[in-house]
Design an enzyme around this catalytic site. Structure first.
Site, mmCIF file in Angstrom:
data_model
loop_
_atom_site.group_PDB
_atom_site.id
_atom_site.type_symbol
_atom_site.label_atom_id
_atom_site.label_comp_id
_atom_site.label_asym_id
_atom_site.label_seq_id
_atom_site.Cartn_x
_atom_site.Cartn_y
_atom_site.Cartn_z
ATOM 1 N N LYS A 37 -7.250 6.445 -29.057
ATOM 2 C CA LYS A 37 -7.663 6.346 -30.457
ATOM 3 C C LYS A 37 -7.266 4.978 -31.012
ATOM 4 O O LYS A 37 -6.167 4.477 -30.773
ATOM 5 C CB LYS A 37 -7.036 7.473 -31.277
ATOM 6 C CG LYS A 37 -7.546 8.857 -30.864
ATOM 7 C CD LYS A 37 -6.916 9.938 -31.713
ATOM 8 C CE LYS A 37 -7.460 11.309 -31.347
ATOM 9 N NZ LYS A 37 -7.011 11.770 -30.019
ATOM 10 N N LYS A 39 -2.052 22.661 -34.190
ATOM 11 C CA LYS A 39 -2.319 21.906 -32.973
ATOM 12 C C LYS A 39 -1.390 22.395 -31.873
ATOM 13 O O LYS A 39 -0.200 22.625 -32.112
ATOM 14 C CB LYS A 39 -2.094 20.404 -33.201
ATOM 15 C CG LYS A 39 -3.102 19.759 -34.117
ATOM 16 C CD LYS A 39 -2.728 18.331 -34.462
ATOM 17 C CE LYS A 39 -2.853 17.398 -33.292
ATOM 18 N NZ LYS A 39 -2.634 15.992 -33.662
ATOM 19 N N SER A 73 2.496 9.994 -27.646
ATOM 20 C CA SER A 73 1.773 11.251 -27.449
ATOM 21 C C SER A 73 2.135 11.895 -26.112
ATOM 22 O O SER A 73 2.257 11.218 -25.083
ATOM 23 C CB SER A 73 0.265 11.004 -27.502
ATOM 24 O OG SER A 73 -0.456 12.162 -27.117
ATOM 25 N N ALA A 74 2.236 13.229 -26.137
ATOM 26 C CA ALA A 74 2.462 13.991 -24.904
ATOM 27 C C ALA A 74 1.273 13.894 -23.952
ATOM 28 O O ALA A 74 1.402 14.221 -22.769
ATOM 29 C CB ALA A 74 2.740 15.457 -25.242
ATOM 30 N N ASP A 75 0.136 13.432 -24.460
ATOM 31 C CA ASP A 75 -1.042 13.266 -23.593
ATOM 32 C C ASP A 75 -0.719 12.365 -22.398
ATOM 33 O O ASP A 75 -1.218 12.588 -21.285
ATOM 34 C CB ASP A 75 -2.202 12.644 -24.370
ATOM 35 C CG ASP A 75 -2.729 13.526 -25.480
ATOM 36 O OD1 ASP A 75 -2.287 14.692 -25.580
ATOM 37 O OD2 ASP A 75 -3.584 13.054 -26.258
ATOM 38 N N GLU A 116 -11.830 20.068 -25.459
ATOM 39 C CA GLU A 116 -10.677 20.436 -26.282
ATOM 40 C C GLU A 116 -11.113 21.079 -27.589
ATOM 41 O O GLU A 116 -12.278 20.987 -28.000
ATOM 42 C CB GLU A 116 -9.813 19.213 -26.565
ATOM 43 C CG GLU A 116 -10.496 18.166 -27.426
ATOM 44 C CD GLU A 116 -9.504 17.234 -28.107
ATOM 45 O OE1 GLU A 116 -8.736 17.742 -28.948
ATOM 46 O OE2 GLU A 116 -9.516 16.025 -27.830
ATOM 47 N N VAL A 132 -5.277 17.137 -26.069
ATOM 48 C CA VAL A 132 -5.627 16.673 -24.723
ATOM 49 C C VAL A 132 -4.646 17.240 -23.702
ATOM 50 O O VAL A 132 -5.044 17.766 -22.657
ATOM 51 C CB VAL A 132 -5.646 15.134 -24.673
ATOM 52 C CG1 VAL A 132 -5.717 14.633 -23.226
ATOM 53 C CG2 VAL A 132 -6.842 14.589 -25.467
ATOM 54 N N ASP A 141 7.423 7.464 -31.240
ATOM 55 C CA ASP A 141 6.271 8.362 -31.347
ATOM 56 C C ASP A 141 5.269 8.034 -30.244
ATOM 57 O O ASP A 141 4.480 7.093 -30.352
ATOM 58 C CB ASP A 141 5.626 8.212 -32.730
ATOM 59 C CG ASP A 141 4.620 9.320 -33.023
ATOM 60 O OD1 ASP A 141 4.285 10.077 -32.083
ATOM 61 O OD2 ASP A 141 4.178 9.434 -34.180
#
Length: 311
Positions: free
Chosen positions: A160, A87, A141-143, A25, A107, A139
């Site tokens: 993370k 991003k 993540s779209a990951d 990435e 990601v 919230d």
């Protein structure tokens, strides 16, 4: 090949001849580390992939083009621009393409471009996940959604550590995403080897990991796989120590009104300051470790495909 996708000549040659390729990435370059460590680390990660028998394909959006494989000059440009480079997740790709703009892939976006290029293995530091307080902020993540839909394996040191790790693991289970511990039964906590969270499965060799990937996709089970590779013991920051720094950074982020896409880079930078740079060093070491493992998994997957094709 997709008309919007450009393959670096080295990547195109490797894919054409069936050699292993590892996607990398670019958000880690522009948002994950300061200059010049970001450029130095990106080039070291590419070198680590090559040293273990695969071809690196760092992914980004450059002038509206999806790039699988960057030149040294492009890597250094992203590194020097730093936070000025937006991003790019799944939602951002159409805008960047239409406007001829540049973006550093998360990601999720890296998985998308890797899949378009035919790259099955991707190495990163840590995946995104469910943020702390997501029960009110929503919230997430779209990951995690990308892992559910895009057939690319992601080698990481877990999610993370600034995230809600139990909820992240629960979300992945709900989405049917296999999470395999490499040599461990616990989900790594990014800077730390242990989180106390039991994983459903483990594998102890790159060949075992490749066999799971092959079986999943051969069975028509689309979607990604998380390969959780713990940071080496000599480089980890014990969880009780790092937890205090993360809590302080989160409090400061809330007090300063940091939100959305700005949260992760703020927290990573603040934790690095609070640890006197120890977290940045750990971040670099775990990314290198993940790149080495990803190269081995990619090689084992190619060998398995050849073996199956000959039987």
């Amino acid at each position: 090949m997709n008309a919007l996708l450009d393959l670096h000549p080295e990547v195109a040659d490797a894919l054409h001849h069936g050699r292993p390729v590892v996607a990398l990435e670019s958000t880690i370059i522009s948002h994950g580390m300061p200059w010049p460590q970001n450029a130095e680390t990106a080039l070291r990660v590419e070198a680590a992939v090559r040293e273990h028998g695969a071809v690196p394909a760092t992914i980004a959006v450059i002038d509206g083009r999806l790039k699988a494989g960057l030149s040294r000059e492009q890597i250094e440009s992203l590194a020097q621009q730093g936070l000025a480079v937006p991003k790019a997740s799944r939602r951002d790709l159409p805008l960047l393409i239409a406007r001829g703009a540049t973006g550093a892939t998360t990601v999720a976006a890296t998985m998308i471009v890797a899949a378009l290029a035919g790259i099955r293995v991707f190495a990163t530091g840590g995946i995104g996940g469910v943020h702390r307080g997501a029960e009110t902020s929503f919230d997430i993540s779209a990951d995690l959604q990308e892992l559910a839909r895009t057939s690319v394996a992601v080698v990481c040191a877990g999610a993370k550590a600034i995230l809600d790790l139990p909820l992240t693991l629960e979300y992945l289970e709900t989405q049917g995403v296999p999470v395999l511990g490499f040599g461990t039964d616990e989900l790594p906590a990014f800077y730390s080897r242990e989180s106390g969270l039991k994983l459903p499965a483990r594998a102890d060799t790159p060949a075992e990991l490749a066999a799971v990937l092959h079986a999943k996709w051969q069975a028509g089970l689309e979607g990604g796989v998380v390969i959780a590779n713990p940071i080496a013991r000599e480089h980890e920051i014990p969880q009780p120590r790092i937890a205090g720094y993360i809590a302080q950074a989160l409090t400061e982020a809330q007090a300063q009104g940091v939100a959305g896409a700005a949260v992760t880079p703020f927290l990573l930078a603040r934790v690095s300051e609070l640890t006197g740079g120890a977290s940045l060093k750990a971040n670099i070491e775990l990314v290198l470790s993940n790149a080495r493992l990803a190269a081995q998994v990619a090689g084992a997957l190619v060998a398995l495909h050849i073996q199956v094709g000959q039987t």
